[in-house]
Enzyme design. Structure first.
Site, mmCIF file in Angstrom:
data_model
loop_
_atom_site.group_PDB
_atom_site.id
_atom_site.type_symbol
_atom_site.label_atom_id
_atom_site.label_comp_id
_atom_site.label_asym_id
_atom_site.label_seq_id
_atom_site.Cartn_x
_atom_site.Cartn_y
_atom_site.Cartn_z
ATOM 1 N N CYS A 1 -10.173 9.036 7.777
ATOM 2 C CA CYS A 1 -10.218 8.253 9.011
ATOM 3 C C CYS A 1 -11.401 8.497 9.941
ATOM 4 O O CYS A 1 -12.015 7.535 10.410
ATOM 5 C CB CYS A 1 -8.939 8.495 9.800
ATOM 6 N N ALA B 1 -8.750 7.014 19.624
ATOM 7 C CA ALA B 1 -8.071 8.309 19.454
ATOM 8 C C ALA B 1 -8.799 9.121 18.383
ATOM 9 O O ALA B 1 -9.117 10.301 18.584
ATOM 10 C CB ALA B 1 -6.611 8.087 19.055
ATOM 11 N N PRO C 1 -11.847 0.904 3.542
ATOM 12 C CA PRO C 1 -13.011 1.810 3.526
ATOM 13 C C PRO C 1 -14.252 1.207 4.179
ATOM 14 O O PRO C 1 -14.295 0.004 4.440
ATOM 15 C CB PRO C 1 -13.249 2.021 2.015
ATOM 16 N N THR C 2 -15.240 2.051 4.425
ATOM 17 C CA THR C 2 -16.504 1.561 5.000
ATOM 18 C C THR C 2 -17.237 0.719 3.945
ATOM 19 O O THR C 2 -17.265 1.082 2.767
ATOM 20 C CB THR C 2 -17.368 2.766 5.431
ATOM 21 N N GLY D 1 0.835 -1.199 0.000
ATOM 22 C CA GLY D 1 0.000 0.000 0.000
ATOM 23 C C GLY D 1 0.870 1.250 0.000
ATOM 24 O O GLY D 1 1.521 1.567 0.989
HETATM 25 C C1 UDX Z 1 -4.547 4.406 5.244
HETATM 26 C C2 UDX Z 1 -4.912 3.182 6.055
HETATM 27 O O1 UDX Z 1 -4.394 2.088 5.479
HETATM 28 C C3 UDX Z 1 -6.348 3.190 6.374
HETATM 29 O O2 UDX Z 1 -6.732 2.093 7.074
HETATM 30 C C4 UDX Z 1 -6.519 4.390 7.193
HETATM 31 O O3 UDX Z 1 -7.741 4.439 7.795
HETATM 32 C C5 UDX Z 1 -6.297 5.583 6.328
HETATM 33 O O4 UDX Z 1 -5.015 5.547 5.911
HETATM 34 P P1 UDX Z 1 -4.241 5.485 3.022
HETATM 35 O O5 UDX Z 1 -2.780 5.249 2.948
HETATM 36 O O6 UDX Z 1 -4.708 6.851 3.365
HETATM 37 O O7 UDX Z 1 -4.896 4.425 3.996
HETATM 38 O O8 UDX Z 1 -5.016 4.950 1.778
HETATM 39 P P2 UDX Z 1 -4.666 5.106 0.271
HETATM 40 O O9 UDX Z 1 -3.984 6.400 0.023
HETATM 41 O O10 UDX Z 1 -5.919 4.786 -0.447
HETATM 42 O O11 UDX Z 1 -3.574 3.955 0.019
HETATM 43 C C6 UDX Z 1 -3.812 2.600 0.034
HETATM 44 C C7 UDX Z 1 -3.057 1.962 -1.117
HETATM 45 O O12 UDX Z 1 -3.165 0.545 -1.027
HETATM 46 C C8 UDX Z 1 -3.554 2.350 -2.506
HETATM 47 O O13 UDX Z 1 -2.526 2.944 -3.251
HETATM 48 C C9 UDX Z 1 -4.022 1.034 -3.115
HETATM 49 O O14 UDX Z 1 -3.790 0.932 -4.511
HETATM 50 C C10 UDX Z 1 -3.195 0.032 -2.344
HETATM 51 N N1 UDX Z 1 -3.741 -1.328 -2.354
HETATM 52 C C11 UDX Z 1 -5.047 -1.545 -2.077
HETATM 53 C C12 UDX Z 1 -2.892 -2.398 -2.671
HETATM 54 O O15 UDX Z 1 -1.723 -2.200 -2.958
HETATM 55 N N2 UDX Z 1 -3.411 -3.665 -2.638
HETATM 56 C C13 UDX Z 1 -4.719 -3.909 -2.387
HETATM 57 O O16 UDX Z 1 -5.142 -5.068 -2.395
HETATM 58 C C14 UDX Z 1 -5.557 -2.822 -2.096
HETATM 59 C C1 UDX Z 2 -6.479 12.065 11.702
HETATM 60 C C2 UDX Z 2 -5.758 11.922 13.056
HETATM 61 O O1 UDX Z 2 -5.462 13.225 13.565
HETATM 62 C C3 UDX Z 2 -4.505 11.090 12.900
HETATM 63 O O2 UDX Z 2 -3.891 10.895 14.167
HETATM 64 C C4 UDX Z 2 -4.890 9.757 12.294
HETATM 65 O O3 UDX Z 2 -3.750 8.956 12.097
HETATM 66 C C5 UDX Z 2 -5.606 9.951 10.972
HETATM 67 O O4 UDX Z 2 -6.739 10.780 11.175
HETATM 68 P P1 UDX Z 2 -6.173 13.555 9.549
HETATM 69 O O5 UDX Z 2 -7.553 13.096 9.217
HETATM 70 O O6 UDX Z 2 -5.109 13.413 8.527
HETATM 71 O O7 UDX Z 2 -5.632 12.805 10.847
HETATM 72 O O8 UDX Z 2 -6.221 15.116 9.957
HETATM 73 P P2 UDX Z 2 -6.690 15.900 11.271
HETATM 74 O O9 UDX Z 2 -5.720 16.972 11.501
HETATM 75 O O10 UDX Z 2 -6.982 15.011 12.389
HETATM 76 O O11 UDX Z 2 -8.050 16.604 10.781
HETATM 77 C C6 UDX Z 2 -9.231 15.880 10.537
HETATM 78 C C7 UDX Z 2 -10.364 16.827 10.193
HETATM 79 O O12 UDX Z 2 -10.759 17.599 11.333
HETATM 80 C C8 UDX Z 2 -10.010 17.848 9.115
HETATM 81 O O13 UDX Z 2 -11.084 17.995 8.228
HETATM 82 C C9 UDX Z 2 -9.772 19.116 9.882
HETATM 83 O O14 UDX Z 2 -9.995 20.290 9.128
HETATM 84 C C10 UDX Z 2 -10.790 18.980 11.005
HETATM 85 N N1 UDX Z 2 -10.445 19.779 12.198
HETATM 86 C C11 UDX Z 2 -9.340 19.470 12.924
HETATM 87 C C12 UDX Z 2 -11.268 20.842 12.568
HETATM 88 O O15 UDX Z 2 -12.280 21.130 11.916
HETATM 89 N N2 UDX Z 2 -10.928 21.553 13.690
HETATM 90 C C13 UDX Z 2 -9.830 21.285 14.435
HETATM 91 O O16 UDX Z 2 -9.598 21.983 15.436
HETATM 92 C C14 UDX Z 2 -9.009 20.209 14.028
#
Ligand code: UDX
Ligand code: UDX
Length: 490
Positions: free
Chosen positions: A298, A245, A113-114, A29
């Site tokens: 997330c 978290a 994903p969901t 991934g």
């Molecule tokens: C991550 C975590 O893995 C997820 O659980 C978390 O909640 C969010 O962050 P993220 O790295 O953000 O996911 O996802 P994405 O940018 O979509 O990358 C996942 C990659 O896995 C993709 O590039 C996809 O092509 C790859 N993949 C998916 C594989 O290589 N093999 C598969 O079978 C499925």
């Molecule tokens: C989150 C968690 O913070 C991280 O630890 C986990 O590994 C992945 O999910 P991320 O989703 O990348 O990270 O960004 P984050 O900074 O948490 O923001 C999430 C969302 O909340 C964004 O849309 C951001 O704009 C919003 N946010 C955050 C607010 O609206 N107000 C705030 O004060 C903080």
């Protein structure tokens, strides 16, 4: 006679040290988590060879691109570190089989994903990609392999992984027994600050039964993280801590967004309220910025996964409690859409609305679950024409998001109803309203007195992120609405 000088003994606290073992790591991934995380490990552990694999060939090609502006993800500081380690001890490849067969440690960073159909639809995580990857590991791994869950997974997923692996543990080629240790090591990086979060983590969490495997993973991090920041727990605590978290962080955002609505009604100012409550050490100052609602890959997914877990264990009241965090998030996006329409005399049919920012937060090109999607779709559904600007998000991604299906908003959007522009001036030309949705730094210091000329009066600026300086907005025919303050009048 000279007094004999006794050597001074300095007692240093016991420090656990990395063993710097030569290791082969494979990460499945190459996404927002896998890419930056492996880049950081490669830069801190030069003795380790890391291969990041992905089934998506275009993604791998982009990671290998000589032009660092073409990397698949935008993350401040990433390109600089990547350029130092890529093709030295960090490799990006499509050869999943080859990388698995050589690996001592395999990180699972595929997306979860969901589910959109079947049992648990709309709540449970879809573990299809994770399962596919585990089956590949079962097929191609050799000897003993440590499997690390990096992807956020439902509690007890490690059990499923172990089951899958143990049911096919004979190496067909060498007739040797394969063995595995499954470890949970969830990622806490936030997009936009991923490099900083990886370099100086608040904590690293490692959960597992096999203490040798836990130690191996710990040693990896000890190359740059002090041992007191590395927490070890049992597998299930580690898996549940990640969901918890994110649920707590999302809950703070929903909580502050409810208070911002009360501020607008009462004359209180959300920025002042956030500052006042944030100075209480028990509350803390982070995650108290009112906004258009949380987005990202997330928060929603992890809360839904927690809700599903609660329903499964018949903890219905607990499920309802967490579900409300998402309900408030949807409400905030609809509330903002409604007040835009209301202020534009109740109709936005054929009115031009400029959208500033489509990413779910600043400093990322990620649009997953961005509040901009729902708000844009709400406005388009009411007949508006949108001009969209974001410094890092490509048109293709916006098109994909606007044509996605969820809730009761229209699935597909007529392409003639929106356009992406490359300059703020072009985006604002002839607009009746400007809706600021992402807190990009460049939006904080725009030359508003020049930009006003481009708007059709009376015009509205809606600052959903509370980042504009109201003093810039004393101009005839220009109205300003700030989240958590309401209509601003000087
Ligand atoms: C991550 C975590 O893995 C997820 O659980 C978390 O909640 C969010 O962050 P993220 O790295 O953000 O996911 O996802 P994405 O940018 O979509 O990358 C996942 C990659 O896995 C993709 O590039 C996809 O092509 C790859 N993949 C998916 C594989 O290589 N093999 C598969 O079978 C499925
Ligand atoms: C989150 C968690 O913070 C991280 O630890 C986990 O590994 C992945 O999910 P991320 O989703 O990348 O990270 O960004 P984050 O900074 O948490 O923001 C999430 C969302 O909340 C964004 O849309 C951001 O704009 C919003 N946010 C955050 C607010 O609206 N107000 C705030 O004060 C903080």
């Amino acid at each position: 006679m000279l007094a004999s000088i006794k050597p001074l003994i300095i007692l240093e606290p016991y420090m656990e040290k990395p063993t710097k073992k030569k290791r082969n790591i494979c990460c499945i991934g190459a996404g927002y988590v896998g890419g930056p995380t492996m880049t950081m490990i490669a830069s801190k552990c030069s003795e380790i060879k890391i291969t990041v694999v992905d089934i998506n060939k275009n993604r791998i090609d982009s990671w290998n691109s000589a032009d660092l502006t073409k990397l698949p993800i935008y993350e401040p500081g990433l390109a600089e570190i990547l350029s130092k380690v890529r093709n030295k001890n960090l490799f990006f490849s499509n050869d999943v089989k080859g990388a698995i067969s050589k690996a001592d440690i395999i990180f699972l960073s595929v997306n979860t994903p969901t589910k959109i159909k079947g049992i648990g639809k709309g709540k449970a995580s879809n573990l299809e990609y994770l399962e596919n990857s585990v089956r590949e590991i079962a097929k191609y791994s050799k000897g003993h392999t440590i499997i690390v869950e990096k992807s956020t997974v439902p509690v007890k997923t490690a059990e499923t992984i172990e089951l899958l692996l143990n049911s096919s543990c004979l190496d067909n080629v060498n007739n040797e027994k394969k063995t595995y240790s499954v470890i949970s090591n969830p990622e806490f990086l936030a997009e936009g600050s991923a490099i900083k979060d990886l370099e100086k983590p608040d904590r690293v969490l490692i959960g597992g039964k096999d203490q040798n495997a836990v130690k191996e993973i710990k040693e990896l991090y000890l190359s740059w993280v002090s041992s007191e920041k590395i927490l070890t727990t049992n597998l299930w605590s580690s898996e549940l801590s990640k969901l918890t978290a994110n649920a707590f962080l999302a809950q703070r955002v929903s909580s502050i967004n409810t208070i911002s609505a009360i501020c607008e009604k009462t004359g209180a100012n959300i920025a002042e309220v956030s500052r006042a409550i944030g100075t209480d050490q028990r509350i803390g100052k982070n995650f108290l910025n009112a906004g258009p609602g949380f987005g990202g890959s997330c928060f929603k997914k992890d809360i839904l996964s927690l809700v599903y877990l609660c329903i499964y264990y018949r903890l219905d009241e607990v499920a309802k409690y967490w579900e409300n965090v998402i309900a408030i998030n949807n409400w905030q996006q609809d509330r903002i859409s409604r007040l835009i329409i209301g202020n534009l005399f109740g109709t936005i049919e054929n009115k031009k609305i400029a959208i500033l920012g489509f990413a779910f937060k600043a400093d990322t090109n990620d649009t997953r679950e961005s509040p901009a999607i729902k708000i844009s779709k709400n406005l388009l559904q009411e007949g508006a024409k949108l001009s969209i600007y974001d410094p890092k998000v490509e048109e293709e991604k916006i098109n994909f998001e606007l044509n996605s299906c969820f809730d009761d908003v229209a699935c597909s959007i007529d392409k003639s109803k929106w356009k992406k522009f490359d300059s703020i001036e072009d985006t604002l030309k002839g607009a009746d309203a400007v809706v600021l949705l992402t807190e990009w730094e460049e939006f904080k210091y725009l030359p508003w007195s020049n930009l006003f000329k481009l708007l059709r009066k009376p015009a509205w600026i809606f600052d959903t992120r509370n980042i504009l300086d109201p003093n810039d907005f004393c101009s005839e025919g220009i109205n300003l609405w700030i989240n958590g303050i309401g209509e601003y009048s000087n």
